[in-house]
Design an enzyme around this catalytic site. Structure first.
Site, PDB file in Angstrom:
ATOM      1  N   HIS A 209       0.861  -1.192   0.000  1.00 38.87           N
ATOM      2  CA  HIS A 209       0.000   0.000   0.000  1.00 38.87           C
ATOM      3  C   HIS A 209       0.888   1.228   0.000  1.00 38.87           C
ATOM      4  CE1 HIS A 209      -3.107   2.874   1.102  1.00 38.87           C
ATOM      5  NE2 HIS A 209      -3.963   1.952   0.729  1.00 38.87           N
TER       6      HIS A 209
ATOM      7  N   ASP B  76      -8.023  -5.068  -0.337  1.00 41.27           N
ATOM      8  CA  ASP B  76      -8.491  -5.880  -1.470  1.00 41.27           C
ATOM      9  C   ASP B  76      -8.170  -7.362  -1.329  1.00 41.27           C
ATOM     10  OD1 ASP B  76      -7.584  -3.027  -3.145  1.00 41.27           O
ATOM     11  OD2 ASP B  76      -9.613  -3.834  -3.205  1.00 41.27           O
TER      12      ASP B  76
HETATM   13  C1  SDX Z   1      -6.128   0.243  -2.958  1.00 39.01           C
HETATM   14  O1  SDX Z   1      -4.274   4.693  -2.034  1.00 39.01           O
HETATM   15  C2  SDX Z   1      -5.228   4.082  -1.447  1.00 39.01           C
HETATM   16  O2  SDX Z   1      -5.652   4.468  -0.363  1.00 39.01           O
HETATM   17  C3  SDX Z   1      -5.809   2.915  -2.191  1.00 39.01           C
HETATM   18  C4  SDX Z   1      -6.858   2.101  -1.451  1.00 39.01           C
HETATM   19  C5  SDX Z   1      -8.112   2.892  -1.203  1.00 39.01           C
HETATM   20  O3  SDX Z   1      -8.850   2.519  -0.280  1.00 39.01           O
HETATM   21  O4  SDX Z   1      -8.414   3.815  -2.010  1.00 39.01           O
HETATM   22  O5  SDX Z   1      -6.338   1.655  -0.212  1.00 39.01           O
HETATM   23  C6  SDX Z   1      -7.271   0.866  -2.265  1.00 39.01           C
HETATM   24  O6  SDX Z   1      -5.856   0.595  -4.078  1.00 39.01           O
HETATM   25  C7  SDX Z   1      -5.280  -0.750  -2.225  1.00 39.01           C
HETATM   26  C8  SDX Z   1      -4.050  -1.223  -3.057  1.00 39.01           C
HETATM   27  C9  SDX Z   1      -4.514  -2.323  -3.985  1.00 39.01           C
HETATM   28  N1  SDX Z   1      -3.419  -2.656  -4.941  1.00 39.01           N
HETATM   29  C10 SDX Z   1      -2.835  -3.849  -4.889  1.00 39.01           C
HETATM   30  O7  SDX Z   1      -3.038  -4.716  -4.044  1.00 39.01           O
HETATM   31  C11 SDX Z   1      -1.879  -4.101  -6.056  1.00 39.01           C
HETATM   32  C12 SDX Z   1      -0.555  -4.668  -5.514  1.00 39.01           C
HETATM   33  N2  SDX Z   1       0.131  -3.613  -4.803  1.00 39.01           N
HETATM   34  C13 SDX Z   1       1.099  -2.829  -5.500  1.00 39.01           C
HETATM   35  O8  SDX Z   1       0.838  -2.584  -6.838  1.00 39.01           O
HETATM   36  C14 SDX Z   1       1.613  -1.642  -4.689  1.00 39.01           C
HETATM   37  O9  SDX Z   1       1.853  -2.088  -3.435  1.00 39.01           O
HETATM   38  C15 SDX Z   1       0.780  -0.383  -4.600  1.00 39.01           C
HETATM   39  C16 SDX Z   1       0.378   0.125  -5.946  1.00 39.01           C
HETATM   40  C17 SDX Z   1      -0.437  -0.636  -3.786  1.00 39.01           C
HETATM   41  C18 SDX Z   1       1.632   0.684  -3.928  1.00 39.01           C
HETATM   42  O10 SDX Z   1       2.685   0.919  -4.770  1.00 39.01           O
HETATM   43  P1  SDX Z   1       3.796   2.048  -4.410  1.00 39.01           P
HETATM   44  O11 SDX Z   1       3.458   2.778  -3.178  1.00 39.01           O
HETATM   45  O12 SDX Z   1       4.052   2.847  -5.631  1.00 39.01           O
HETATM   46  O13 SDX Z   1       5.020   1.161  -3.997  1.00 39.01           O
HETATM   47  P2  SDX Z   1       6.114   0.658  -4.988  1.00 39.01           P
HETATM   48  O14 SDX Z   1       5.458   0.107  -6.210  1.00 39.01           O
HETATM   49  O15 SDX Z   1       7.132   1.725  -5.120  1.00 39.01           O
HETATM   50  O16 SDX Z   1       6.690  -0.582  -4.164  1.00 39.01           O
HETATM   51  C19 SDX Z   1       7.734  -0.400  -3.235  1.00 39.01           C
HETATM   52  C20 SDX Z   1       8.549  -1.701  -3.325  1.00 39.01           C
HETATM   53  C21 SDX Z   1       9.002  -2.019  -4.743  1.00 39.01           C
HETATM   54  O17 SDX Z   1      10.175  -2.828  -4.618  1.00 39.01           O
HETATM   55  P3  SDX Z   1      11.644  -2.072  -4.683  1.00 39.01           P
HETATM   56  O18 SDX Z   1      11.648  -1.237  -5.944  1.00 39.01           O
HETATM   57  O19 SDX Z   1      11.717  -1.242  -3.426  1.00 39.01           O
HETATM   58  O20 SDX Z   1      12.630  -3.202  -4.711  1.00 39.01           O
HETATM   59  O21 SDX Z   1       7.709  -2.817  -2.947  1.00 39.01           O
HETATM   60  C22 SDX Z   1       7.545  -3.687  -4.069  1.00 39.01           C
HETATM   61  C23 SDX Z   1       7.921  -2.900  -5.299  1.00 39.01           C
HETATM   62  O22 SDX Z   1       8.394  -3.760  -6.327  1.00 39.01           O
HETATM   63  N3  SDX Z   1       6.120  -4.057  -4.077  1.00 39.01           N
HETATM   64  C24 SDX Z   1       5.682  -5.285  -4.329  1.00 39.01           C
HETATM   65  C25 SDX Z   1       4.279  -5.199  -4.167  1.00 39.01           C
HETATM   66  N4  SDX Z   1       3.927  -3.953  -3.854  1.00 39.01           N
HETATM   67  C26 SDX Z   1       5.081  -3.246  -3.813  1.00 39.01           C
HETATM   68  N5  SDX Z   1       6.308  -6.442  -4.668  1.00 39.01           N
HETATM   69  C27 SDX Z   1       5.530  -7.529  -4.849  1.00 39.01           C
HETATM   70  N6  SDX Z   1       4.163  -7.532  -4.709  1.00 39.01           N
HETATM   71  C28 SDX Z   1       3.524  -6.388  -4.366  1.00 39.01           C
HETATM   72  N7  SDX Z   1       2.202  -6.388  -4.228  1.00 39.01           N
END
Ligand code: SDX
Length: 431
Positions: free
Chosen positions: A308, A366
Site C-alpha cells: 500500500h 483488497d
Molecule cells: C487500494 O491509495 C489508497 O488508499 C488505495 C486504497 C483505497 O482505499 O483507495 O487503499 C485501495 O488501491 C489498495 C491497493 C490495492 N493494490 C494492490 O493490491 C496491487 C498490488 N500492490 C502494488 O501494486 C503496490 O503495493 C501499490 C500500488 C499498492 C503501492 O505501490 P507504491 O506505493 O508505488 O510502492 P512501490 O510500487 O514503489 O513498491 C515499493 C517496493 C518495490 O520494490 P523495490 O523497488 O523497493 O525493490 O515494494 C515492491 C515494489 O516492487 N512491491 C511489491 C508489491 N507492492 C510493492 N512487490 C511484490 N508484490 C507487491 N504487491
C-alpha cells in the site's frame, strides 16, 4: 502559535527563502511551497505524490505506520462494529454521526432516489454482451451528467447535496443492472421497504418470477464492506474526482472519472486481480514459486492485495474483512473454500518472507474482500463495482468539501521538462 518556517538555501545562486509551515490537526505538517516558483524559480518534483499534500481535508485521517484509519475522527473499527453504512455516509458527508431522526431522514431521501431514469436503461443494451461491468459503470454513471446537468448549480449547497444523494442512492441500482445485463436477466427495481444493502442484494439476485428473501447475515456483511471501502483520504480515484471537479465539471462526470481510475489493478481493480492470482497459483505448493516471481524485478507479477502506498502496517480494513470472511463463509457453509485456505497460507508465507517484511508489504483492503464476494455469488468481474458502491460517498464528500471552499482553484500541476530545446522548423519537402 508561532508560525514555523523552513529555510530553503540555494547555495549555487546564493539565494535563501523562508517557507511557511502549515500545521495539521493530526499527522505531518506541510511546507507551503506555493511561492517557491515565483521567489526561487523552482518547481518541486514528486512523481506519484508520495510526499505531496494536494489539498486540505477534514474527512479522513490515515496513519500508515500505525495502521490507523479514521472517518471524521472516528476509528474505522468503532464504525465497522457499531454503524450501518448510511450512518457512516452521513458522517462523511456532513461531518458528524446522525441522531436517529437525522439517519431516518437520510435513509428516506436515499430510498426515494434509488430509481434511475427509464431512458438510462437503453444505455446498458448498447454495450457488447461481455463488456466489463466497470466499463459499463464508467459509461452509465458518466451519462447521468446528461440527465442532471442543466438543473445543477454547483455553487448552491442544496444542489451539491442533491447530487450527493442521487449518486449514493443510484449507484447500487446501476451496479445491479450491470450484473443483470451480464447475465441477460431482467433488471429488478428497488423496493422502498428494504434497507440500502438488502435492496442492493435483492436487485442483484432476485428474479421477477418469485419472491426473494435477503439473508440478513449477507446484507450485514455487504453493509460492512461498503463502510470499509467508503473513503481513504487522497487515493488515486478520489484525487481524480477532485482534479476533474476542480474545473467546475459536472459531479456525475467527475465521479465517472473516479470509477475509471478505481478500475486499475494497482487500485480498486486489485480485488478482482487477487482472485485471478489465487486461481493462477492454484495450490499452496505453488506459493513459493509465485513469491519468487513477485520479488523478481524482471517479472511484472506482483502479489495482488499486498502493499500500500500509505500503510507500512497491516491495513486496518483487511484485519476487519479477514474476520468477516470467516463469519460469512462459516454461515454459508463453504468455510472450506480452497481460495480462502490458499489466501491464508499465502498471507502466512508472505508475512515471514524478508522481501515483504523489509518493504512492509502487508495484505490490504483488497486481499480478502473478493473471497467474501465470491462466496455470496458475485462474479469476479463485479468485485470492483462493489468497491465503487462503497467509495461513492467518499468521492462525493471530497467533491463537496472542495467545491464548498471559498476559492475554488483548478488543479494544474507543472512538470520537469526533459524534451528537446527549440529546433528550426523544416518544411515537409526538406525533411
Ligand atoms: C487500494 O491509495 C489508497 O488508499 C488505495 C486504497 C483505497 O482505499 O483507495 O487503499 C485501495 O488501491 C489498495 C491497493 C490495492 N493494490 C494492490 O493490491 C496491487 C498490488 N500492490 C502494488 O501494486 C503496490 O503495493 C501499490 C500500488 C499498492 C503501492 O505501490 P507504491 O506505493 O508505488 O510502492 P512501490 O510500487 O514503489 O513498491 C515499493 C517496493 C518495490 O520494490 P523495490 O523497488 O523497493 O525493490 O515494494 C515492491 C515494489 O516492487 N512491491 C511489491 C508489491 N507492492 C510493492 N512487490 C511484490 N508484490 C507487491 N504487491
Amino acid at each position: 502559535m508561532v508560525e514555523r518556517t523552513v529555510k530553503i538555501i540555494d547555495s549555487s545562486r546564493g539565494l535563501e527563502k523562508e517557507l511557511p509551515v502549515l500545521e495539521a490537526s493530526e499527522g505531518p505538517a506541510t511546507i507551503d511551497i506555493s511561492s517557491l516558483y515565483q521567489e526561487m524559480g523552482y518547481f518541486t518534483y514528486d512523481p506519484g505524490f508520495t510526499a505531496t499534500a494536494s489539498c486540505k481535508s477534514a474527512i479522513t485521517y490515515i496513519d500508515g505506520d500505525k495502521g490507523i484509519l479514521r472517518y471524521r475522527g472516528y476509528p474505522i473499527e468503532d464504525l465497522a462494529e457499531n454503524c450501518k453504512f448510511l450512518e457512516v455516509a452521513y458522517l462523511l458527508l456532513y461531518g458528524d454521526l446522525p441522531n436517529a431522526d437525522e439517519l431516518r431522514h437520510l435513509e428516506d431521501r436515499i430510498t426515494h432516489h434509488t430509481l434511475i431514469n427509464e431512458n438510462l436503461k437503453s444505455f446498458f443494451s448498447g454495450f457488447h454482451y461481455d463488456a466489463h461491468p466497470m466499463a459499463v459503470m464508467t459509461g452509465v454513471v458518466g451519462s447521468l451528467s446528461a440527465f442532471y446537468h442543466d438543473n445543477i448549480d454547483i455553487n448552491k449547497p442544496e444542489d451539491r447535496d442533491l447530487a450527493a444523494i442521487r449518486l449514493v442512492a443510484k449507484m447500487p441500482t446501476i451496479a445491479a443492472a450491470c450484473f443483470k445485463r451480464l447475465r441477460g436477466e431482467p433488471f429488478i427495481y428497488p423496493k422502498n421497504e428494504l434497507d440500502y444493502s438488502s435492496n442492493f442484494l435483492r436487485m442483484m439476485f432476485a428474479q421477477p418470477t418469485e419472491e426473494y428473501e435477503v439473508d440478513p447475515v449477507i446484507a450485514k456483511a455487504i453493509d460492512l464492506l461498503f463502510i470499509l471501502h467508503a473513503d481513504h483520504e487522497q487515493n488515486a480515484s478520489t484525487s481524480t474526482v477532485r482534479l476533474v471537479g476542480s474545473s467546475g465539471a459536472n459531479p456525475f462526470a467527475a465521479v465517472a472519472a473516479g470509477i475509471a481510475s478505481l478500475w486499475g489493478p494497482a487500485h480498486g481493480g486489485a480485488n478482482e486481480a487477487v482472485l485471478s492470482m489465487l486461481g493462477e497459483i492454484g495450490s499452496t505448493r505453488n506459493i513459493p514459486k509465485f513469491i519468487d516471481r513477485a520479488k523478481d524485478k524482471d517479472d511484472p507479477f506482483r502479489l495482488m492485495g499486498f502493499g500500500h502506498r500509505v500503510y507500512n502496517n497491516y491495513d486496518p480494513r483487511a484485519a476487519i474483512i479477514r474476520k468477516t470472511c470467516h463469519e460469512v463463509l462459516g454461515k454459508l457453509g463453504n468455510h472450506g473454500d480452497p481460495q480462502l485456505d490458499l489466501a491464508l497460507k499465502l498471507e502466512e508465507i508472505a508475512l515471514q518472507d524478508e522481501y515483504f517484511v523489509e518493504r512492509k508489504l502487508y495484505p490490504n483492503v483488497d486481499f480478502y474482500s473478493g473471497i467474501i464476494y465470491r462466496a455470496i455469488g458475485i462474479p469476479t468481474n463485479m468485485f470492483t463495482v462493489m468497491f465503487v458502491i462503497g467509495r461513492t460517498i467518499g468521492w462525493i464528500s471530497h467533491w463537496v468539501e472542495m467545491i464548498s471552499e471559498p476559492r475554488l482553484r483548478i488543479g494544474r500541476p507543472r512538470q520537469l521538462y526533459t524534451g528537446l530545446a527549440q529546433r528550426t522548423f523544416k518544411k515537409i519537402g526538406d525533411r
